[in-house]
Scaffold this active site. Structure first.
Site, PDB file in Angstrom:
ATOM      1  N   LYS A   1      89.774 -10.606  91.285  1.00 46.44           N
ATOM      2  CA  LYS A   1      89.786 -11.901  90.312  1.00 46.44           C
ATOM      3  C   LYS A   1      89.244 -11.208  88.928  1.00 46.44           C
ATOM      4  CE  LYS A   1      85.829 -11.927  89.673  1.00 46.44           C
ATOM      5  NZ  LYS A   1      85.033 -10.791  89.057  1.00 46.44           N
TER       6      LYS A   1
ATOM      7  N   ARG B   1      92.207   8.006  87.022  1.00 47.89           N
ATOM      8  CA  ARG B   1      92.702   8.844  85.718  1.00 47.89           C
ATOM      9  C   ARG B   1      92.305  10.177  85.740  1.00 47.89           C
ATOM     10  NH1 ARG B   1      90.546   4.430  81.546  1.00 47.89           N
ATOM     11  NH2 ARG B   1      88.826   4.928  82.972  1.00 47.89           N
TER      12      ARG B   1
ATOM     13  N   HIS C   1      95.328  -5.843  85.138  1.00 50.24           N
ATOM     14  CA  HIS C   1      95.614  -6.507  86.535  1.00 50.24           C
ATOM     15  C   HIS C   1      97.363  -6.845  86.245  1.00 50.24           C
ATOM     16  CE1 HIS C   1      91.736  -7.979  87.931  1.00 50.24           C
ATOM     17  NE2 HIS C   1      91.561  -6.859  87.680  1.00 50.24           N
TER      18      HIS C   1
ATOM     19  N   LEU D   1      91.586  -2.811  88.935  1.00 51.01           N
ATOM     20  CA  LEU D   1      91.495  -2.250  87.616  1.00 51.01           C
ATOM     21  C   LEU D   1      90.815  -3.389  86.660  1.00 51.01           C
ATOM     22  CD1 LEU D   1      94.947  -0.937  87.514  1.00 51.01           C
ATOM     23  CD2 LEU D   1      92.710   0.314  87.695  1.00 51.01           C
TER      24      LEU D   1
ATOM     25  N   ASP E   1      84.667 -13.106  84.084  1.00 52.48           N
ATOM     26  CA  ASP E   1      84.221 -12.333  85.427  1.00 52.48           C
ATOM     27  C   ASP E   1      83.488 -13.229  86.393  1.00 52.48           C
ATOM     28  OD1 ASP E   1      83.318  -9.523  86.430  1.00 52.48           O
ATOM     29  OD2 ASP E   1      81.363 -10.455  85.974  1.00 52.48           O
TER      30      ASP E   1
END
Ligand SMILES: NC(=O)C1=CN([C@@H]2O[C@H](COP(=O)(O)OP(=O)(O)OC[C@H]3O[C@@H](n4cnc5c(N)ncnc54)[C@H](OP(=O)(O)O)[C@@H]3O)[C@@H](O)[C@H]2O)C=CC1
Ligand SMILES: O=C1OC[C@@H](O)[C@H](O)[C@H]1O
Length: 399
Positions: A126, A63, A108, A103, A208
């Site tokens: 993942k 970004r 995702h 990301l 996560d």
């Protein structure tokens, strides 16, 4: 002693991989582009690519343009894109063939769909998406476009976890009765402002880390759970929709072909802030999977990063039978794998084989990814927290 030398050798070579001799391979390398200068991108892609003769990390987008430029310079990447259109510019670059999407989870779906719309294959971090419905749409769209999407469950590509499955499937531990899988981190490693604690970005410990424990259990048992029996979440003080840790008990169908009709009892556990002994003494992180059967058990310590260190222990219960420990850094059938290859390097090997029309040693199939996030959602439901929010992105009909 030899194992200590081996450990240092592996870690050293992993950190300083030999540069692949590109000229030795036929054809030009596959060009990858990275969306976001994410922390995981160097270990998961730029480093493994160094030793892969058929891969070039060609572009990165961030970004902030300066960040993109610095990342590109540090990792020898030819092109960088920055600013608010940076990600889309990378997707519009006709040279980019494969997009790596590291990301935050909540992005995702959107950026994988955009990458597919731009005609790119995707290596998707993942957990695949925030919901099973999104993951299903991703794979449906990939199929329509004739493109490959791989959810980056890197540990599945390592010989150590595959050896555990082989031991279970061989019947050595008898009929499976119970499983346990855990992945925890000591407190302080993940800061409270990390993407992992942001609900709108698909945060949460089960998303996560729990996604690994569930994937690992499902992989080893070769089937999906039948039910979530119970699930409890330790909530994040900064946002009670986010779990710092989750523990769940599930059942899996009784093993096919066995006399038993008893469901398999499975426990999964994850924690971003693993409690210390007496509140002060840090613990060795529990990153293990254990499967217990009627004739014994098999356990793999460090199933997520086995290249660094692992031990695989088989404990038979029969009289006179001895416990044994294995170290598994190679495939028994001679499939190419250097001892220092990380799970990410093995994953890249498989992806390139797939993209080049060769047969990868193993693969994470679309339905496997869809089922994994579906059961994450079911566990979240049982904790009372509910699924992470679906993306608001709508794929244009023209795509
Ligand atoms: N396979 C594995 O072993 C691992 C996988 N992961 C997965 O990778 C993904 C990224 O994790 P990690 O690298 O640790 O995360 P980081 O926070 O380091 O990276 C995420 C990237 O997302 C970009 N981004 C875009 N929009 C946002 C936003 N609104 N807020 C924050 N970041 C944004 C940022 O890119 P920009 O540079 O453009 O600012 C940032 O670099 C997650 O899905 C995680 O589950 C993570 C660790 C290990
Ligand atoms: O994918 C991951 O693997 C290891 C964990 O430490 C990390 O939080 C996670 O994103």
């Amino acid at each position: 002693m030899t194992s200590v030398i081996g450990l240092f050798k592996r870690i050293y070579t992993l950190a300083n991989p030999p540069k692949a001799d590109v000229s030795a391979e036929a054809g030009s390398p596959i060009k990858f582009g990275i969306l976001g200068a994410a922390n995981i991108a160097p270990p998961a892609l730029t480093n493994p690519a160094i030793s892969h003769p058929e891969v070039e990390i060609y572009a990165v987008a961030a970004r902030d343009e300066k960040k993109a430029q610095q990342f590109a310079k540090k990792h020898g990447i030819a092109k960088f894109y920055g600013g608010k259109d940076g990600y889309q510019k990378l997707l519009d670059d006709p040279e980019v063939e494969v997009v790596y999407n590291p990301l935050p989870n909540g992005l995702h779906y959107e950026w994988t769909m955009k990458a597919l719309a731009a005609g790119k294959h995707v290596l998707l971090e993942k957990p695949s998406c925030d919901t099973a419905e999104e993951t299903r749409r991703v794979f449906e769209f990939a199929e329509k476009k004739g493109l490959v999407v791989l959810e980056a469950f890197h540990f599945r590509f390592h010989p150590a976890i595959q050896r555990v499955k082989q031991i279970i499937d061989s019947g050595e531990i008898g009929t499976v009765k119970e499983t346990y899988a855990s992945l925890v981190m000591p407190g302080g490693v993940i800061k409270d402002d990390d993407i992992r604690f942001q609900y709108d970005l698909g945060g949460g410990s089960l998303m996560d880390m729990g996604c690994y424990t569930l994937m690992c259990t499902r992989y080893l048992l070769g089937t999906n759970p039948s039910a979530v029996v119970s699930a409890t979440a330790k909530r994040f003080s900064g946002d009670n929709r986010v779990d710092v840790g989750t523990t769940a008990e599930l059942t899996f169908p009784a093993p096919a072909g066995s006399d038993s009709s008893e469901p398999i009892k499975s426990k999964i556990h994850c924690d971003f802030k693993d409690p210390k002994y007496f509140g002060i003494i840090p613990r060795v992180p529990d990153i293990s999977v254990r499967v217990t059967g009627t004739e014994g058990s098999v356990e793999l310590y460090n199933f997520v990063m086995p290249t660094l260190y692992h031990h695989l222990t088989v404990r038979p219960t029969g009289k006179g039978k001895k416990t044994r420990t294995e170290k598994v850094y190679k495939f028994a059938d001679g499939t190419r794998c250097e001892e220092w290859w990380s799970t990410y390097r093995l994953q890249l090997e498989a992806l390139v084989h797939r993209l080049r029309g060769r047969t990868p040693q193993t693969w994470v199939e679309p339905q496997d990814s869809i089922d994994n996030i579906l059961w994450i959602e079911k566990v979240y439901e049982a904790t009372g927290l509910g699924s992470r929010p679906p993306s608001s992105f709508v794929l244009p009909e023209s795509a």
